[in-house]
Design a protein around this motif. Structure first.
Motif, PDB file in Angstrom:
ATOM      1  N   ASP A 295       0.858  -1.181   0.000  1.00  0.00           N
ATOM      2  CA  ASP A 295       0.000   0.000   0.000  1.00  0.00           C
ATOM      3  C   ASP A 295       0.894   1.232   0.000  1.00  0.00           C
ATOM      4  OD1 ASP A 295      -2.324   1.562   0.176  1.00  0.00           O
ATOM      5  OD2 ASP A 295      -2.159   1.675   2.353  1.00  0.00           O
ATOM      6  N   GLY A 296       0.647   2.119  -0.944  1.00  0.00           N
ATOM      7  CA  GLY A 296       1.514   3.280  -1.087  1.00  0.00           C
ATOM      8  C   GLY A 296       2.595   3.041  -2.125  1.00  0.00           C
ATOM      9  N   THR A 297       2.191   2.466  -3.261  1.00  0.00           N
ATOM     10  CA  THR A 297       3.189   2.177  -4.295  1.00  0.00           C
ATOM     11  C   THR A 297       3.881   3.465  -4.765  1.00  0.00           C
ATOM     12  OG1 THR A 297       1.934   0.239  -5.019  1.00  0.00           O
ATOM     13  CG2 THR A 297       3.563   1.102  -6.552  1.00  0.00           C
ATOM     14  N   ARG A 298       3.126   4.561  -4.818  1.00  0.00           N
ATOM     15  CA  ARG A 298       3.756   5.838  -5.212  1.00  0.00           C
ATOM     16  C   ARG A 298       4.823   6.248  -4.199  1.00  0.00           C
ATOM     17  NH1 ARG A 298      -1.483   6.188  -7.065  1.00  0.00           N
ATOM     18  NH2 ARG A 298      -1.749   6.973  -9.209  1.00  0.00           N
ATOM     19  N   GLU A 299       4.575   5.985  -2.925  1.00  0.00           N
ATOM     20  CA  GLU A 299       5.559   6.316  -1.903  1.00  0.00           C
ATOM     21  C   GLU A 299       6.776   5.391  -2.019  1.00  0.00           C
ATOM     22  OE1 GLU A 299       4.376   8.946  -0.808  1.00  0.00           O
ATOM     23  OE2 GLU A 299       2.297   8.515  -1.314  1.00  0.00           O
ATOM     24  N   PHE A 300       6.520   4.138  -2.369  1.00  0.00           N
ATOM     25  CA  PHE A 300       7.619   3.199  -2.601  1.00  0.00           C
ATOM     26  C   PHE A 300       8.480   3.671  -3.770  1.00  0.00           C
ATOM     27  CE2 PHE A 300       9.182  -0.510  -4.994  1.00  0.00           C
ATOM     28  CZ  PHE A 300       9.927  -1.157  -4.017  1.00  0.00           C
ATOM     29  N   ILE A 301       7.839   4.094  -4.841  1.00  0.00           N
ATOM     30  CA  ILE A 301       8.580   4.560  -6.016  1.00  0.00           C
ATOM     31  C   ILE A 301       9.408   5.793  -5.695  1.00  0.00           C
ATOM     32  CG2 ILE A 301       8.320   5.522  -8.345  1.00  0.00           C
ATOM     33  CD1 ILE A 301       5.810   3.671  -8.590  1.00  0.00           C
ATOM     34  N   SER A 302       8.832   6.702  -4.881  1.00  0.00           N
ATOM     35  CA  SER A 302       9.558   7.923  -4.519  1.00  0.00           C
ATOM     36  C   SER A 302      10.563   7.689  -3.389  1.00  0.00           C
ATOM     37  CB  SER A 302       8.583   9.030  -4.109  1.00  0.00           C
ATOM     38  OG  SER A 302       7.916   8.686  -2.896  1.00  0.00           O
ATOM     39  N   GLN A 303      10.538   6.486  -2.804  1.00  0.00           N
ATOM     40  CA  GLN A 303      11.483   6.070  -1.767  1.00  0.00           C
ATOM     41  C   GLN A 303      11.442   6.969  -0.528  1.00  0.00           C
ATOM     42  OE1 GLN A 303      15.370   4.531  -3.154  1.00  0.00           O
ATOM     43  NE2 GLN A 303      14.709   5.044  -5.230  1.00  0.00           N
ATOM     44  N   ASN A 304      10.210   7.318  -0.090  1.00  0.00           N
ATOM     45  CA  ASN A 304      10.099   8.119   1.131  1.00  0.00           C
ATOM     46  C   ASN A 304       9.788   7.273   2.365  1.00  0.00           C
ATOM     47  OD1 ASN A 304       7.326   7.566   1.136  1.00  0.00           O
ATOM     48  ND2 ASN A 304       6.751   9.564   0.294  1.00  0.00           N
ATOM     49  N   GLY A 305       9.654   5.976   2.196  1.00  0.00           N
ATOM     50  CA  GLY A 305       9.464   5.074   3.327  1.00  0.00           C
ATOM     51  C   GLY A 305       8.035   4.878   3.793  1.00  0.00           C
ATOM     52  N   GLU A 306       7.085   5.649   3.245  1.00  0.00           N
ATOM     53  CA  GLU A 306       5.716   5.630   3.756  1.00  0.00           C
ATOM     54  C   GLU A 306       4.832   4.642   2.986  1.00  0.00           C
ATOM     55  OE1 GLU A 306       5.726  10.247   5.379  1.00  0.00           O
ATOM     56  OE2 GLU A 306       4.479   9.726   3.656  1.00  0.00           O
ATOM     57  N   PHE A 307       5.193   3.389   3.043  1.00  0.00           N
ATOM     58  CA  PHE A 307       4.405   2.340   2.393  1.00  0.00           C
ATOM     59  C   PHE A 307       4.302   1.163   3.354  1.00  0.00           C
ATOM     60  CE2 PHE A 307       8.816   2.300   0.970  1.00  0.00           C
ATOM     61  CZ  PHE A 307       9.230   1.011   1.262  1.00  0.00           C
ATOM     62  N   THR A 308       3.267   0.354   3.170  1.00  0.00           N
ATOM     63  CA  THR A 308       2.963  -0.685   4.148  1.00  0.00           C
ATOM     64  C   THR A 308       2.521  -1.986   3.496  1.00  0.00           C
ATOM     65  OG1 THR A 308       0.701   0.156   4.326  1.00  0.00           O
ATOM     66  CG2 THR A 308       2.276   0.935   5.969  1.00  0.00           C
ATOM     67  N   VAL A 309       2.656  -3.057   4.262  1.00  0.00           N
ATOM     68  CA  VAL A 309       2.057  -4.358   3.962  1.00  0.00           C
ATOM     69  C   VAL A 309       0.826  -4.482   4.854  1.00  0.00           C
ATOM     70  CG1 VAL A 309       2.382  -6.863   4.032  1.00  0.00           C
ATOM     71  CG2 VAL A 309       4.318  -5.356   3.477  1.00  0.00           C
ATOM     72  N   ASN A 310      -0.306  -4.895   4.273  1.00  0.00           N
ATOM     73  CA  ASN A 310      -1.554  -4.937   5.026  1.00  0.00           C
ATOM     74  C   ASN A 310      -2.235  -6.290   4.893  1.00  0.00           C
ATOM     75  OD1 ASN A 310      -2.230  -1.811   5.671  1.00  0.00           O
ATOM     76  ND2 ASN A 310      -1.207  -1.999   3.700  1.00  0.00           N
ATOM     77  N   ILE A 311      -2.546  -6.904   6.024  1.00  0.00           N
ATOM     78  CA  ILE A 311      -3.300  -8.159   6.060  1.00  0.00           C
ATOM     79  C   ILE A 311      -4.440  -7.962   7.047  1.00  0.00           C
ATOM     80  CG2 ILE A 311      -3.232 -10.646   6.432  1.00  0.00           C
ATOM     81  CD1 ILE A 311      -0.190 -10.523   6.031  1.00  0.00           C
ATOM     82  N   GLY A 312      -5.666  -7.873   6.532  1.00  0.00           N
ATOM     83  CA  GLY A 312      -6.831  -7.638   7.370  1.00  0.00           C
ATOM     84  C   GLY A 312      -7.764  -8.834   7.364  1.00  0.00           C
ATOM     85  N   LEU A 313      -8.281  -9.206   8.518  1.00  0.00           N
ATOM     86  CA  LEU A 313      -9.181 -10.334   8.657  1.00  0.00           C
ATOM     87  C   LEU A 313     -10.603  -9.817   8.850  1.00  0.00           C
ATOM     88  CD1 LEU A 313      -6.985 -12.533  11.041  1.00  0.00           C
ATOM     89  CD2 LEU A 313      -6.923 -12.350   8.548  1.00  0.00           C
ATOM     90  N   ILE A 314     -11.504 -10.213   7.951  1.00  0.00           N
ATOM     91  CA  ILE A 314     -12.863  -9.693   7.917  1.00  0.00           C
ATOM     92  C   ILE A 314     -13.846 -10.818   8.228  1.00  0.00           C
ATOM     93  CG2 ILE A 314     -14.641  -8.711   6.402  1.00  0.00           C
ATOM     94  CD1 ILE A 314     -12.297  -7.423   4.818  1.00  0.00           C
ATOM     95  N   ALA A 315     -14.800 -10.542   9.104  1.00  0.00           N
ATOM     96  CA  ALA A 315     -15.850 -11.511   9.427  1.00  0.00           C
ATOM     97  C   ALA A 315     -17.182 -10.777   9.505  1.00  0.00           C
ATOM     98  CB  ALA A 315     -15.560 -12.212  10.753  1.00  0.00           C
ATOM     99  N   ASP A 316     -18.170 -11.277   8.778  1.00  0.00           N
ATOM    100  CA  ASP A 316     -19.529 -10.733   8.822  1.00  0.00           C
ATOM    101  C   ASP A 316     -19.561  -9.223   8.602  1.00  0.00           C
ATOM    102  OD1 ASP A 316     -20.664 -13.281   9.294  1.00  0.00           O
ATOM    103  OD2 ASP A 316     -20.175 -13.116  11.416  1.00  0.00           O
ATOM    104  N   GLY A 317     -18.786  -8.766   7.631  1.00  0.00           N
ATOM    105  CA  GLY A 317     -18.880  -7.373   7.211  1.00  0.00           C
ATOM    106  C   GLY A 317     -18.020  -6.384   7.963  1.00  0.00           C
ATOM    107  N   ARG A 318     -17.177  -6.854   8.885  1.00  0.00           N
ATOM    108  CA  ARG A 318     -16.326  -5.898   9.602  1.00  0.00           C
ATOM    109  C   ARG A 318     -14.929  -6.463   9.800  1.00  0.00           C
ATOM    110  NH1 ARG A 318     -15.811  -6.448  15.223  1.00  0.00           N
ATOM    111  NH2 ARG A 318     -16.786  -8.334  16.052  1.00  0.00           N
ATOM    112  N   PRO A 319     -13.931  -5.598   9.845  1.00  0.00           N
ATOM    113  CA  PRO A 319     -12.563  -6.063  10.091  1.00  0.00           C
ATOM    114  C   PRO A 319     -12.381  -6.360  11.575  1.00  0.00           C
ATOM    115  CG  PRO A 319     -12.581  -3.688   9.787  1.00  0.00           C
ATOM    116  CD  PRO A 319     -13.989  -4.159   9.586  1.00  0.00           C
TER     117      PRO A 319
END
Length: 271
Positions: free
Chosen positions: A91-115
């Motif tokens: 998440d934050g591919t543009r930030e990754f490309i610009s190399q400013n460090g502000e990008f993340t890996v995200n794994i969210g677990l969702i059940a019955d419509g909510r994280p």
């Protein structure tokens, strides 16, 4: 492993998986990018990290459908939406490309419509956040290291409103007029640009108070950080306070507009 999405052992395993994906990302730092059909950028790091995460999820949660950004871009959508794992490998591919460090890996677990649980990892910053139920944690972890190697692991909560007014985090790469207008009427003391889902983990950790978005986004972009923020005592809702609903296949998993904020900001009626 258990499909209890709030199981601390599962969260820790997903934290290690996010760290492993972060190492795959950093192996491509400074590499070339291309443009997808929707106009957004993509890099080899996006694909490498997603491959790592999907392989890991196949072992950890083999029966749970996965909503993953690059798989969806290739037309592979989950068949079921009652339980989901929402994956944004970078998440934050543009930030990754610009190399400013502000990008993340995200794994969210969702059940019955909510994280209900989430893991967010910022590999360039060596910072990891976990959240489920009423417990959120932050720690320092180098990319590729197992979570057992984490240092400064601590419970986090959102903060009281500062005397000088709330600090708002604004999108570094996606500013919009509606969000600027929202901030103009709410006594904001300071605005800081930040990329990716990092905005919501910083609110969870008590470094800021609110971040608004008046444009649709995809569920994989925010599910993990939403879970972390909620576990830290914050909120992520539609602007009128209605809950965000996840697993909306009929909308190709697009969200409503939302306000992410600390519990104190919400309690003060600032929304």
């Amino acid at each position: 492993m258990s499909t209890d999405f709030t199981d601390a052992r599962l969260l820790d395993a997903l934290g290690t998986l996010a760290s492993t994906a972060g190492a795959a990302i950093m192996a491509h730092y400074g590499g070339a990018s291309s443009i997808k059909s929707d106009g957004s950028p993509v890099t080899a790091a996006d694909h490498a990290a997603e491959q790592v995460i999907l392989a890991g999820l196949a072992g950890l949660l083999p029966e749970v459908p996965v909503l993953a950004e690059e798989a969806a871009a290739a037309g592979r959508w989950p068949a079921s939406t009652r339980m989901l794992v929402a994956v944004d490998p970078l998440d934050g591919t543009r930030e990754f490309i610009s190399q400013n460090g502000e990008f993340t890996v995200n794994i969210g677990l969702i059940a019955d419509g909510r994280p209900v649980a989430g893991v967010v990892f910022a590999p360039a910053l060596s910072r990891l956040w976990l959240g489920a139920g009423s417990k959120a944690e932050a720690m320092e972890l180098p990319p590729g290291a197992p979570i057992s190697a984490a240092t400064r692991r601590r419970t986090i909560r959102t903060r009281p409103l500062p005397a000088g007014g709330p600090v708002a985090l604004v999108s570094r790469s996606h500013p919009d007029a509606a969000t600027s207008a929202y901030y103009a009427g709410r006594g904001i003391g300071e605005q800081r640009p930040v990329g990716s889902s990092l905005k919501y983990t910083l609110i969870a950790e008590g470094e800021a108070d609110v971040s608004a978005r008046f444009a649709s986004i995809t569920e994989w972009d925010i599910a993990a950080a939403h879970a972390v923020l909620a576990a830290a005592g914050g909120e992520m809702t539609q602007p009128d306070g209605a809950p965000l609903v996840y697993g909306r296949a009929e909308r190709q998993f697009r969200t409503d507009h939302f306000i992410a904020c600390s519990g104190a900001y919400a309690a003060a009626g600032r929304r």
